[in-house]
Design a protein around this motif. Structure first.
Motif, PDB file in Angstrom:
ATOM      1  N   ASP A  37      -8.481   2.187   7.483  1.00  0.00           N
ATOM      2  CA  ASP A  37      -9.757   1.481   7.358  1.00  0.00           C
ATOM      3  C   ASP A  37     -10.049   1.087   5.916  1.00  0.00           C
ATOM      4  N   GLN A  38      -9.609   1.925   4.981  1.00  0.00           N
ATOM      5  CA  GLN A  38      -9.894   1.661   3.575  1.00  0.00           C
ATOM      6  C   GLN A  38      -8.900   0.691   2.949  1.00  0.00           C
ATOM      7  N   HIS A  39      -7.615   0.832   3.268  1.00  0.00           N
ATOM      8  CA  HIS A  39      -6.578   0.101   2.528  1.00  0.00           C
ATOM      9  C   HIS A  39      -5.864  -1.001   3.301  1.00  0.00           C
ATOM     10  N   MET A  40      -5.891  -0.974   4.596  1.00  0.00           N
ATOM     11  CA  MET A  40      -5.070  -1.913   5.370  1.00  0.00           C
ATOM     12  C   MET A  40      -5.897  -3.033   5.980  1.00  0.00           C
ATOM     13  N   GLN A  41      -6.853  -3.554   5.239  1.00  0.00           N
ATOM     14  CA  GLN A  41      -7.653  -4.667   5.736  1.00  0.00           C
ATOM     15  C   GLN A  41      -6.802  -5.928   5.707  1.00  0.00           C
TER      16      GLN A  41
ATOM     17  N   VAL B 176       0.829  -1.212   0.000  1.00  0.00           N
ATOM     18  CA  VAL B 176       0.000   0.000   0.000  1.00  0.00           C
ATOM     19  C   VAL B 176       0.860   1.259   0.000  1.00  0.00           C
ATOM     20  N   LEU B 177       2.164   1.085  -0.015  1.00  0.00           N
ATOM     21  CA  LEU B 177       3.087   2.215   0.086  1.00  0.00           C
ATOM     22  C   LEU B 177       2.889   3.235  -1.028  1.00  0.00           C
ATOM     23  N   GLY B 178       2.648   2.795  -2.249  1.00  0.00           N
ATOM     24  CA  GLY B 178       2.433   3.715  -3.372  1.00  0.00           C
ATOM     25  C   GLY B 178       1.175   4.547  -3.212  1.00  0.00           C
ATOM     26  N   ILE B 179       0.119   3.925  -2.721  1.00  0.00           N
ATOM     27  CA  ILE B 179      -1.140   4.648  -2.504  1.00  0.00           C
ATOM     28  C   ILE B 179      -0.958   5.695  -1.416  1.00  0.00           C
TER      29      ILE B 179
END
Length: 134
Positions: free
Chosen positions: A97-101, A47-50
């Motif tokens: 909450d959006q990306h780290m599920q 998720v680092l790029g986002i």
């Protein structure tokens, strides 16, 4: 000389409490916590790029050094984007909450299967009668 098992406590020591049967041991809890940490770290790398596009003023090396720690990331966002801590916390929490599920890691995968097996019944070999052998 007094034997060790009859020694008096130095202070008001709490008695040792045994863990309940079937509950996880300390090493199992530690392994579970390590597995969760590794899963969070692996997800952060994807998720680092986002995160870099979401907070453009935070440098990519700073993001990668944060290792996905929510408090460090909120501090970086607060510092680089000149936000209040509450606003930075809310942005980072919304991002998480959006990306780290992360798929839940259950503690049962670290515990040995405990099953109540019935006692094995003795095996009795059938005795061949003389009528069957003829």
């Amino acid at each position: 000389m007094r034997p060790k098992n009859n020694r008096k406590p130095l202070r008001d020591e709490a008695p040792k409490v045994r863990r309940a049967p079937g509950s996880p041991t300390k090493s199992q809890l530690r392994a579970h916590a390590d597995a969760i940490e590794q899963a969070r770290f692996a997800k952060w790398k994807t998720v680092l790029g986002i995160a870099g596009t979401t907070w453009s003023k935070v440098h990519a090396t700073e993001l990668s050094r944060s290792n996905g720690d929510i408090n460090v990331l909120a501090g970086l966002v607060q510092l680089r984007h000149a936000l209040s801590r509450q606003e930075a916390d809310s942005q980072v929490k919304a991002f998480y909450d959006q990306h780290m599920q992360i798929a839940p890691i259950t503690l049962s995968s670290f515990m040995p299967a405990v099953s109540a097996r019935p006692a094995a019944e003795p095996v009795v070999a059938p005795v061949a009668s003389s009528a069957e052998s003829a």
